[in-house]
Each structure stands twice: as structure tokens, then as C-alpha cells.
Design an enzyme around this catalytic site. Structure first.
Site, PDB file in Angstrom:
ATOM      1  N   ASP A   1      32.098  14.490  41.787  1.00  0.00           N
ATOM      2  CA  ASP A   1      30.753  15.769  41.839  1.00  0.00           C
ATOM      3  C   ASP A   1      31.519  17.301  41.001  1.00  0.00           C
ATOM      4  OD1 ASP A   1      30.660  15.810  44.809  1.00  0.00           O
ATOM      5  OD2 ASP A   1      32.420  16.500  45.255  1.00  0.00           O
TER       6      ASP A   1
ATOM      7  N   ARG B   1      32.739 -19.986  18.413  1.00  0.00           N
ATOM      8  CA  ARG B   1      32.899 -18.691  19.114  1.00  0.00           C
ATOM      9  C   ARG B   1      34.035 -18.682  19.952  1.00  0.00           C
ATOM     10  NH1 ARG B   1      28.086 -19.269  23.041  1.00  0.00           N
ATOM     11  NH2 ARG B   1      28.024 -21.046  23.983  1.00  0.00           N
TER      12      ARG B   1
ATOM     13  N   HIS C   1      25.473 -24.429  33.007  1.00  0.00           N
ATOM     14  CA  HIS C   1      25.234 -23.216  33.264  1.00  0.00           C
ATOM     15  C   HIS C   1      25.856 -22.110  34.191  1.00  0.00           C
ATOM     16  CE1 HIS C   1      22.227 -19.876  34.495  1.00  0.00           C
ATOM     17  NE2 HIS C   1      22.047 -19.318  33.194  1.00  0.00           N
TER      18      HIS C   1
ATOM     19  N   LYS D   1      26.501 -16.676  16.136  1.00  0.00           N
ATOM     20  CA  LYS D   1      26.347 -18.083  15.409  1.00  0.00           C
ATOM     21  C   LYS D   1      26.213 -18.083  13.811  1.00  0.00           C
ATOM     22  CE  LYS D   1      23.685 -19.816  18.363  1.00  0.00           C
ATOM     23  NZ  LYS D   1      22.290 -19.997  19.033  1.00  0.00           N
TER      24      LYS D   1
ATOM     25  N   CYS E   1      39.961  12.101  39.597  1.00  0.00           N
ATOM     26  CA  CYS E   1      40.170  11.315  40.019  1.00  0.00           C
ATOM     27  C   CYS E   1      38.867  10.969  40.589  1.00  0.00           C
ATOM     28  CB  CYS E   1      41.048  12.177  41.954  1.00  0.00           C
ATOM     29  SG  CYS E   1      40.213  13.585  41.687  1.00  0.00           S
TER      30      CYS E   1
ATOM     31  N   GLU F   1      35.505  20.621  40.045  1.00  0.00           N
ATOM     32  CA  GLU F   1      34.357  19.583  40.120  1.00  0.00           C
ATOM     33  C   GLU F   1      33.053  20.749  40.254  1.00  0.00           C
ATOM     34  OE1 GLU F   1      34.440  17.464  44.249  1.00  0.00           O
ATOM     35  OE2 GLU F   1      36.545  19.900  44.242  1.00  0.00           O
TER      36      GLU F   1
ATOM     37  N   GLY G   1      22.641 -19.182  26.793  1.00  0.00           N
ATOM     38  CA  GLY G   1      21.469 -19.368  26.972  1.00  0.00           C
ATOM     39  C   GLY G   1      20.039 -18.518  27.618  1.00  0.00           C
TER      40      GLY G   1
ATOM     41  N   THR H   1      35.308  14.179  38.838  1.00  0.00           N
ATOM     42  CA  THR H   1      34.259  13.799  37.606  1.00  0.00           C
ATOM     43  C   THR H   1      33.112  13.355  38.375  1.00  0.00           C
ATOM     44  OG1 THR H   1      35.493  12.165  37.101  1.00  0.00           O
ATOM     45  CG2 THR H   1      35.178  14.073  35.808  1.00  0.00           C
TER      46      THR H   1
ATOM     47  N   MET I   1      18.404 -16.425  25.329  1.00  0.00           N
ATOM     48  CA  MET I   1      17.593 -16.257  24.840  1.00  0.00           C
ATOM     49  C   MET I   1      16.739 -17.790  23.876  1.00  0.00           C
ATOM     50  SD  MET I   1      17.821 -13.413  22.247  1.00  0.00           S
ATOM     51  CE  MET I   1      20.237 -14.090  21.644  1.00  0.00           C
TER      52      MET I   1
ATOM     53  N   TYR J   1      46.942  12.132  33.731  1.00  0.00           N
ATOM     54  CA  TYR J   1      47.222  10.677  34.714  1.00  0.00           C
ATOM     55  C   TYR J   1      45.896  10.684  34.472  1.00  0.00           C
ATOM     56  CZ  TYR J   1      46.779  13.573  38.517  1.00  0.00           C
ATOM     57  OH  TYR J   1      45.826  14.458  39.645  1.00  0.00           O
TER      58      TYR J   1
ATOM     59  N   SER K   1      42.729  18.410  38.799  1.00  0.00           N
ATOM     60  CA  SER K   1      42.487  16.785  38.826  1.00  0.00           C
ATOM     61  C   SER K   1      41.029  17.248  38.429  1.00  0.00           C
ATOM     62  CB  SER K   1      42.464  16.242  39.979  1.00  0.00           C
ATOM     63  OG  SER K   1      42.020  15.465  39.777  1.00  0.00           O
TER      64      SER K   1
ATOM     65  N   ARG L   1      17.280 -21.362  16.019  1.00  0.00           N
ATOM     66  CA  ARG L   1      17.893 -21.120  16.919  1.00  0.00           C
ATOM     67  C   ARG L   1      18.515 -19.572  16.702  1.00  0.00           C
ATOM     68  NH1 ARG L   1      23.491 -23.995  15.417  1.00  0.00           N
ATOM     69  NH2 ARG L   1      23.795 -23.806  17.862  1.00  0.00           N
TER      70      ARG L   1
HETATM   71  P1  ADP Z   1      22.652 -22.053  22.535  1.00  0.00           P
HETATM   72  O1  ADP Z   1      22.571 -19.883  22.481  1.00  0.00           O
HETATM   73  O2  ADP Z   1      21.211 -21.534  23.391  1.00  0.00           O
HETATM   74  O3  ADP Z   1      23.780 -22.219  22.777  1.00  0.00           O
HETATM   75  P2  ADP Z   1      21.449 -22.826  20.199  1.00  0.00           P
HETATM   76  O4  ADP Z   1      21.028 -22.814  19.363  1.00  0.00           O
HETATM   77  O5  ADP Z   1      23.224 -23.479  20.371  1.00  0.00           O
HETATM   78  O6  ADP Z   1      21.363 -22.491  22.199  1.00  0.00           O
HETATM   79  O7  ADP Z   1      21.144 -24.493  20.405  1.00  0.00           O
HETATM   80  C1  ADP Z   1      21.427 -25.764  21.873  1.00  0.00           C
HETATM   81  C2  ADP Z   1      21.902 -27.097  21.296  1.00  0.00           C
HETATM   82  O8  ADP Z   1      21.017 -27.179  20.458  1.00  0.00           O
HETATM   83  C3  ADP Z   1      23.302 -27.192  20.535  1.00  0.00           C
HETATM   84  O9  ADP Z   1      24.364 -26.928  21.233  1.00  0.00           O
HETATM   85  C4  ADP Z   1      23.025 -28.607  20.022  1.00  0.00           C
HETATM   86  O10 ADP Z   1      23.382 -29.294  20.548  1.00  0.00           O
HETATM   87  C5  ADP Z   1      21.613 -28.637  19.849  1.00  0.00           C
HETATM   88  N1  ADP Z   1      21.495 -28.119  18.231  1.00  0.00           N
HETATM   89  C6  ADP Z   1      21.178 -26.596  17.859  1.00  0.00           C
HETATM   90  N2  ADP Z   1      20.905 -26.912  16.741  1.00  0.00           N
HETATM   91  C7  ADP Z   1      21.217 -28.137  16.265  1.00  0.00           C
HETATM   92  C8  ADP Z   1      21.175 -28.807  14.684  1.00  0.00           C
HETATM   93  N3  ADP Z   1      20.342 -28.599  13.890  1.00  0.00           N
HETATM   94  N4  ADP Z   1      21.207 -30.534  15.019  1.00  0.00           N
HETATM   95  C9  ADP Z   1      20.990 -30.749  15.650  1.00  0.00           C
HETATM   96  N5  ADP Z   1      21.637 -29.998  17.355  1.00  0.00           N
HETATM   97  C10 ADP Z   1      21.416 -28.641  16.944  1.00  0.00           C
HETATM   98 MG    MG Z   2      24.477 -22.732  21.099  1.00  0.00          MG
HETATM   99 MG    MG Z   3      21.527 -23.008  25.478  1.00  0.00          MG
END
Ligand code: ADP
Ligand code: MG
Ligand code: MG
Length: 895
Positions: free
Chosen positions: A789, A359, A475, A33, A851, A765, A112, A787, A114, A871, A784, A103
């Protein structure tokens, strides 16, 4: 841009205003990110200014008893000052407050897994400043309540249900159902209640000092690297713990500033099908995770998509055309710049567009194929790059059945086609139930209102997933596509009652345990089990495979015993069979009797009489395989398992067999007792059987050569049987077996007057066989590496019992991966390497293969390429995976 706002310290890298300290190549240090925010900023795209704390700071945190590097505070303060300058606001300022998001962001995207905190910097004073600044009290208190809830959950560890209940109570009291109906005063009341709830739960108030808030959030992001969800996700995706996460601190922009503001997510191409059209969703007057959380139904980005969906709510193209056109232009630049389909998060604040993340987008295997082939066709990437772009194991998704188009469908609910493919299973309503039921190998379909990262284990355990709420980027949809599970999302007709263990849809009631089928390609939930059809292997798949075959050096064979498997293997492009387990055919109901008769015989004459009954059956099976594999080599492995495996195990079973076959029950029991072994894995098995009962191997060799003669006589391309002896350790064993094989083969060829191009070799083997492969090679034309065994015998671990401790080994980092799934390069691999070198030194034209499970594992295939084996052989369904992995391994070595 003046130079004094540039900053590149040891732990902190700034971005914003068309410049950045980092760039896209610095993912290891800045996380995906952070690196991409820097890159987008340098490209001049509208990115809210901010800075990134490096993954090395996270690693320092964990190495040094959860403490920060001493310079970090000063570096963060300096970076924050730059952000304040860039946006013209002050962090903690009462009249002109800067708010930030905090973030997480690791090297590899972990959607999602972390935690993220938005609107940080708000307190009882700054919220008033924000209200005045925006001239919108409602917006300010909506932001504050979001902040309190997120921060309390992520940093203070309070359950989010507590806050949801407070909000629900307030909505009930006001008699409204949607958040948008709440006024500024209502939100102010919610904030008051939230703060009181925090105070009750913690014994102290919600933190008001923005600096405390900031450092609390930074610590929480570091901590989230080790939460259970993140650990599980890492294990599933082979992400090393040592990578750490970066922390991105970024000035906030607001999608919740009224009707001209919005937030959304977009893919530059369709992530389910690969179709080259902008694809995504957005929500007006919303923030952050509202789109993915499935709380409100999002709107389409383009007018065309809206019309196709039959939606009435306007698309972004229609509702905010200027921001939309700017967006289309920006995402086009991004796809071209990164030369791949992008997954983009954006926000519109009062008509102004901001990009918050880009990304390479996760995609289904089908989409990955189409996008790779299309990009190569568009000249954006080369064919070699296209080969490298598709994850070999993801092909698995394409190689499995879909619903028979002619089947009748009793559709019980419709939703969105969130992840393609079809699955049948029993209904479960919780992730725990999915894990529990599927442990008994019972296929299950997980049905939820919506999923959250806590459900990840259950989603992994289920064959398919259905959600009642959420869109194509919810999600459930994103995670299911990543896992290759079929998924139907947003099936709003389904009303789920988790407590009662039932759901209602279209006037019918379905209980947990009922069987349903889902079609993730169409977005349908169907009653009962529905007939499936085999996958289509033409089009983009065939194209990529053709390109891959031009680059691969390793041949790919399949392990197959039955005609069905052999045909499947051939259809998937196998170039022979690397392992026929010749005893496989012994278990058929009509054969097991003859096998048992052979085992019970008192002497060689009795055994031979029984073997004579087996001979025509084996010969018939081998004729079939040789006919199907027309001219391709086939490795027939002679009888391997210990004989007691063919006898019944319990006394009742013994009695039943005796009754059914007329065999003497007492004798059967006695013989079973005699054959029982303390250590069957190290017992009377493999070539030890052929040496102690030569007549067994003689019969099998005869069956193979006679079959070859029959096939040759029928005018087919000359069969090339390879006669493979299992569990050989000593050159003397090999010499004995070689003599036996040649003698019988010659006998048959003389009888028939036909010459067969057969060869004799061994499975390696046992460690001794690998070490002494040079001596063995004096008597063997091929080896052959078995792997499975070889891994058991090298580690001294039984694969059947390892389940009891393997998890502890993986949890404690003793095994990075299960060595039965991916080859242990340092140990087992060293033996393979040594065996290959020594065998070649003695016999330069010796044919070498592998194999077993490892033959279909891309990492192991890369190892086989490096060692220069001839192979790999794997299960029929993995043949395309092996072909692609072999091409990637060959290309990777060249570059
Ligand atoms: P994740 O990795 O779970 O997608 P993000 O860090 O991307 O978490 O944050 C999730 C959402 O929070 C982003 O998609 C965005 O919509 C919102 N967000 C994050 N930073 C900002 C920011 N500086 N301003 C406005 N919205 C933000
Ligand atoms: Mg995000
Ligand atoms: Mg998220």
C-alpha cells in the site's frame, strides 16, 4: 611470442597463442565470452586466435546513430593482421584462406539470444582454396552452404526456412534422409541453389567480398542486441540495456572435417543434479550449433554415461581417446581456475582439441545447492562463498511439489530428464497458444519438436516443456533449467501434428487441451493429473540454510492466516507471523452471514449482536495460530478492507443472498448503495473503520487477548500477540487506537486473571505515517511497513489497475522493475528509511518490520538490511528465499 603481435587498442583486444590483452576480470568491457577466451588463452589452453571488439563500441554504435567509432576500422584491420600471422593464413586469400567466426557476447550470458556467424570469409574463390587446403571438397562446400544460410539469416534477414526447404527438396530428389549422405557435388548444388535463392529474394547476389561480409556480421551482432528475443531475455533476467554486447572475431576450427573431427558441449558437473562427474554431449563430423539444435542425436562424452543411457554409438572417450584425455585435463584445470562448475564448448579438428568457450554453467537450484555445498566441502570455496553462490529465488524450484512416489503413472512417453520438478497442465503445441491459454491462468504444458529462441515467451508461460527431439543440452533443456520449469527433452516417441493440434504416442492420440503431467526429474510424460508430494528439505538444502542462518541479522517471518500456511511457514523456518489479515476468516461460508448481519445492522446494538457471533470464531482461529507458532510473535492486523467488499456486487447476487439468508433484499440493496465508494482504496477502510465503529476492533482485540489467555492456560509457551492497526496516518488516530486496545486487553486480562505480553503498533502504509513516525511512536511499540500500500499511496498508482500501463513504463525505461515486486528504493524506500529513523529517534527499542510482496524479494531484503529493520515477512513458500537473501545481504555489507 613476439611483442609485435600484442595489441591493446581502445576498441579491440586480441587473444591467442598463449597470450591475451584482456582477462577474465574484464567481462564488462569484453563480454563474458571475450573475457574468458582471453583468460583461457593466457592459461595456455588451445584457443583459436582472435580478437574482441568491446561492449563500449556497441554502446557507441547506439549512442551515435548506429555508427562505428572512427578508429574501429583501423583497429580491426590491425587485429585481423595479427590473427593472420598467428594462424598463418590470409583473410580472403585464394589459396590459403583464413575463415573466422563472428560471435556475440554480453557481460551476462544470454544463450542463443543473439547471433553468431561461422565460416565467414568463404566465397566462390576461397571455397576452392579451402577444398584444396583440406583436401576435402565435401567439407569445403558443406562449410560454404552453412555460411550462406547463417549469414543470410543473421545479416541479410532472410528466413532460414527458405534454405531448409531447398535442402529438403534436394534430399528428396536424391532419396536420402541424412545430411551425411550428401556428397561434395550435392553440396555444391545446394550452394548454387542457395545463392540463386538469395539473389531472387534480395535482387543482388550473395556478398563475395570478405571485408563486406565481416562488417556486415559485426553490424548484425550489434543489431542483435536490440532484437525482440534479446530484449525479452534481458527483461526477464534484469540485464540492463546499457551493458551492450561485445563482438568476438575468431579464427575457425572445423569439427566438420570428417570422422576424426567433432564438436561438443560439456559441463564439469551435472547441471541438473550437481553430481561431480563430467557431463556432456558431442557429435562427430559436425559444426557449431548442430549439438544444441537437436538435428542429430548427440553421443555421450564418457563411456560410463553411454553405458548408463544404453547407447550404442561410441562415446568420445572411446571414439577419440587422445583428444578426450586432453579435454578432461583441460576442463579440470578450468573448474579449478574459476572455482566453479564450467559450461564448455569445444571442437576437435582432425584429432586436435580446441576450446571455444567457458563460462560458469547454468544449473538447476538443486544442482546449485549441491555444487556450492560440495565445493565448500572440497575446500575450493568457503562456506560464506557457498552462501553467495546460490540465487535465493532459485530455491523456489525446490520448494514446490514433485510427483508422489506411490502414485500410479500411466506413462505415455519417455524422454530425457532435462529439468527437474513436476507439472500438470493442458497440452499446447505452440508458444503463442501457451501465452494465450496461460493468460487465463490455465496451466499449460508446451509440447514442441524442439524449441528455439523464438519460443521463449511460450516457455516462460508454460508450467512445463516437452520436446520430441534434442538432448540434455538442447535449447529447451538449457532454457527450462534457467527458468526453473520442469522439462522432458528428446521424447522421440511423440509424433506431433501441430496443424491438426494433436500428437500420437504409444498408439494413443492426445489433443490440444488434454491434461497431462510431466516429470522432469525422470524424463516421463504421464496421462492426466498425478498426485504430488511436498518437497524434501533435508540434505544440501538444510546444510546451506544452517550456514545462512549463522550469518543473517534480519529475522524472517511469514504472512499467514490459516493453520496450513502457518505450519508450512514454520517448516520453512519462519520465526513468527508478520501479518495475519484478520478479515481473511470472514469470507468462510459460515461466517460471511454474521459479517453481513453486522454490516446491515441499524445501530450499535445490532452490530454488537452480530459481532458477538463472530467473536468465538475469531478466537478459535487465533488459538490455532498461537498454538502452532508456539512462542513466536504474531502480528494480528485488525479489519482493513472497506465493508462493501463483504457484500455481493451484482443485483442477482444480492437477490440470491437475500433469499438464502432471509435478509431483506431491498435493505441489502440500499446498504450496498450507501457503502459504495468512488475510490475504495482511499475510502472508509483500515483504522477508519475501527474509529467509526469501535465495537468491531473491540471484538477483534478481545478475540486476540482471549485466545492468548486460552493458549497460556493450556501450558504452552507464552504467546506474544502484536496488535497492528492498519492505515494509520495521525498520532491522534494512534492514540485513540492505543487507548481502545489497552482498555479491552485490560478488561480481558482482569476477567481471566492472566497477564499477556501483548504490544500495540501500526502498519505504515501512508506517506504521512512514514513522515510522522516519530509522533506515532509515542503510542506504538512496533511498526510494520506495508510496502504494497505504501507503494500505491506514494506513487498514487492502484496495483489492481496498473497492469494497463506498467508494461509501457517498463518498455520505456521509466520503471526499471515493477515497483510492486521490488521496492522503489529512491521514493518508497526513502519513506521507509525516514520512518525507521524517526521512529527510532523517539523510541529506540521500537520493533520494525516489513510485510507484503517485497518481504520475499531479495533486492528489497538487501534494502531492509541496509536500513536496519528487525525482520521481513513474506509468504510461507518464500521464507527460505528470504533467509538466504538476508544472509547474503548481511555478508555483502561486511565485505
Ligand atoms: P552462442 O553464444 O549462441 O553459444 P557462440 O558464439 O558460442 O554462440 O557460437 C556457437 C557455436 O559456434 C560454438 O559453440 C561453436 O561450436 C561454434 N563456433 C564459434 N566460433 C567458432 C570457431 N572459431 N571455430 C569453430 N566453431 C566455432
Ligand atoms: Mg556459445
Ligand atoms: Mg548458440
Amino acid at each position: 611470442m613476439t611483442i609485435d603481435t600484442r595489441l591493446k587498442n581502445r576498441w579491440v583486444y586480441a587473444f591467442g597463442d598463449g597470450v591475451a590483452d584482456g582477462d577474465a576480470s574484464m567481462k564488462n568491457l569484453l563480454g563474458g565470452k571475450g573475457a574468458n577466451l582471453a583468460e583461457m588463452s593466457s592459461l595456455g589452453l588451445p584457443v583459436p586466435p582472435g580478437f574482441t571488439i568491446t561492449t563500449e563500441a556497441c554502446n557507441h554504435y547506439y549512442k551515435k546513430a548506429k555508427s562505428y567509432p572512427p578508429e574501429l576500422r583501423a583497429e580491426v584491420a590491425a587485429a585481423l593482421a595479427i590473427v593472420e600471422k598467428r594462424v598463418g593464413k590470409g583473410f580472403g586469400s585464394r589459396d590459403n584462406p583464413l575463415l573466422v567466426s563472428v560471435r556475440s557476447g554480453a557481460r551476462a550470458s544470454m544463450p542463443g539470444m543473439m547471433d553468431t556467424v561461422l565460416n565467414l570469409g568463404l566465397n566462390d574463390v576461397t571455397v576452392e582454396g579451402l577444398a584444396r587446403l583440406a583436401d576435402d571438397r565435401r567439407f569445403a562446400f558443406d562449410s560454404y552452404r552453412r555460411f550462406i544460410q547463417m549469414y543470410s539469416n543473421v545479416v541479410l534477414g532472410l528466413d532460414h526456412h527458405m534454405f531448409e526447404e531447398i535442402l529438403d527438396d534436394r534430399k528428396d530428389a536424391l532419396n536420402v534422409s541424412v545430411d551425411t549422405a550428401l556428397t561434395a557435388e550435392d553440396w555444391q548444388g545446394v550452394v548454387r541453389d542457395y545463392k540463386a535463392a538469395v539473389e531472387r529474394a534480395l535482387g543482388h547476389g550473395f556478398p563475395q567480398d570478405p571485408q563486406d561480409q565481416l562488417w556486415g556480421a559485426i553490424g548484425a551482432v550489434f543489431e542483435s542486441w536490440m532484437n525482440e528475443r534479446a530484449k525479452f531475455y534481458r527483461r526477464m533476467h534484469d540485464i540492463p540495456e546499457a551493458w551492450g554486447t561485445a563482438v568476438n572475431i575468431q579464427s575457425m576450427v572445423f569439427g566438420n572435417m570428417g570422422e576424426t573431427s567433432a564438436t561438443g558441449v560439456a559441463f564439469t558437473r551435472n547441471p541438473a543434479t550437481g553430481e561431480a562427474r563430467l557431463y556432456g554431449e558431442f557429435l562427430v563430423n559436425a559444426q557449431g550449433e548442430d549439438v544444441v539444435a537437436g538435428i542429430r542425436t548427440p553421443q555421450s562424452l564418457t563411456r560410463a554415461a553411454r553405458e548408463e543411457m544404453g547407447d550404442t554409438a561410441p562415446s568420445m572417450e572411446e571414439a577419440m581417446p587422445e583428444a578426450f584425455h586432453e579435454f578432461v585435463h583441460a576442463v579440470g584445470r578450468l573448474e579449478h581456475h574459476y572455482r566453479d562448475m564450467q559450461d564448455i564448448e569445444f571442437t576437435v579438428e582432425r584429432g586436435r582439441l580446441y576450446l571455444l568457450q567457458t563460462r560458469s554453467g547454468k544449473r538447476t537450484a538443486r544442482a546449485a545447492l549441491k555444487i556450492a555445498v560440495d565445493l565448500a566441502g572440497e575446500g575450493v570455496i568457503s562456506k560464506e562463498e557457498a552462501i553467495m553462490r546460490v540465487e535465493p529465488t532459485s530455491l523456489d524450484q525446490l520448494l514446490h511439489p514433485t510427483i508422489d512416489p506411490s502414485a500410479t503413472r500411466d506413462v505415455i512417453a519417455a524422454g530425457l530428464p532435462a529439468s527437474p520438478g513436476a507439472a500438470t497442465g493442458r497440452i499446447v503445441f505452440t508458444a503463442e497458444a501457451a501465452v494465450r491459454e496461460s493468460a487465463g491462468k490455465e496451466p499449460v504444458i508446451l509440447i514442441r519438436h524442439e524449441t528455439s529462441p523464438e519460443d521463449i515467451r511460450g516457455m516462460d508461460a508454460a508450467r512445463g516443456i516437452v520436446t520430441a527431439r534434442g538432448g540434455m543440452t538442447s535449447h529447451a533443456a538449457v532454457v527450462a533449467r534457467g527458468m526453473g520449469r520442469p522439462c522432458v527433452s528428446g521424447a522421440g516417441e511423440i509424433e506431433i501434428d501441430v496443424a491438426a493440434g494433436e500428437m500420437r504416442t504409444r498408439g494413443r492420440v492426445w489433443k490440444a487441451g488434454d491434461i497431462i503431467t510431466i516429470d522432469g526429474s525422470k524424463g516421463e510424460v504421464i496421462a492426466g493429473a498425478v498426485p504430488m508430494v511436498e518437497p524434501e528439505l533435508s540434505g544440501d538444502f538444510a546444510q546451506l540454510m544452517t550456514w545462512a542462518d549463522q550469518h543473517r541479522r534480519l529475522h524472517v517471518r511469514a504472512n499467514a492466516e490459516t493453520a496450513v500456511d502457518a505450519r508450512t511457514a514454520l517448516q520453512f523456518g519462519a520465526e513468527g507471523i508478520g501479518l495475519v489479515r484478520t478479515e481473511h476468516m470472514f469470507f468462510d461460508a459460515d461466517r460471511i452471514a454474521a459479517v453481513r448481519e453486522m454490516i446491515l445492522a441499524d445501530d450499535e446494538a445490532g452490530r454488537k449482536a452480530a459481532l458477538a457471533k463472530l467473536l468465538p470464531m475469531q478466537r478459535g482461529d487465533f488459538v490455532d495460530l498461537m498454538t502452532i507458532m508456539e512462542g513466536f510473535p504474531i502480528a494480528f492486523r485488525l479489519l482493513d478492507p472497506p465493508l462493501h467488499e463483504f457484500l455481493p456486487h451484482t443485483e442477482e447476487d444480492l437477490a440470491a443472498v437475500a433469499r438464502a439468508t432471509g435478509l431483506d433484499a431491498a435493505k441489502l440493496l440500499r446498504r450496498a448503495g450507501e457503502l459504495a465508494e468512488t475510490n475504495p482504496m482511499l475510502g472508509h477502510r483500515g483504522c477508519r473503520l475501527g474509529i467509526s465503529y469501535p465495537e468491531i476492533y473491540e471484538m477483534q482485540v478481545r478475540a486476540i487477548i482471549e485466545a492468548a489467555c486460552d493458549v497460556a492456560a493450556s501450558g504452552k509457551v507464552g504467546p506474544r500477540p502484536e496488535i497492528m492497526h492498519p492505515l494509520v496516518a495521525k498520532a491522534e488516530e494512534m492514540a485513540f487506537l492505543r487507548a481502545l486496545t489497552d482498555r479491552v486487553a485490560k478488561e480481558v486480562m482482569v476477567e481471566r486473571g492472566v497477564t499477556i505480553d501483548y504490544s500495540v503498533g501500526a502498519m505504515i502504509e501512508l506517506p504521512r505515517a512514514a513522515i510522522c513516525a516519530g509522533e506515532l511512536a509515542a503510542h506504538a511499540a512496533f511498526f510494520s511497513f506495508g510496502t504494497n500500500d505504501l507503494t500505491q499511496t506514494t506513487f498514487g498508482i492502484s496495483r489492481d489497475d496498473s497492469g494497463r500501463f506498467l508494461n509501457a513504463y517498463i518498455d520505456n525505461g521509466i520503471f526499471e522493475k515493477d515497483p510492486f515486486i521490488s521496492i522503489d528504493v529512491e521514493g518508497v524506500g526513502a519513506l521507509v528509511r525516514m520512518g525507521a529513523e524517526r521512529a527510532r529517534a523517539r523510541r529506540p527499542d521500537v520493533k520494525l518490520g516489513i510485510c507484503g510482496e517485497h518481504g520475499g524479494d531479495p533486492a528489497s531484503i538487501a534494502f531492509c538490511e541496509e536500513v536496519g529493520l528487525d525482520y521481513v515477512s513474506c509468504s510461507a513458500y518464500r521464507v527460505p528465499i528470504a533467509r538466504l537473501a538476508a544472509a547474503q545481504a548481511a555478508l555483502a555489507r561486511k565485505s
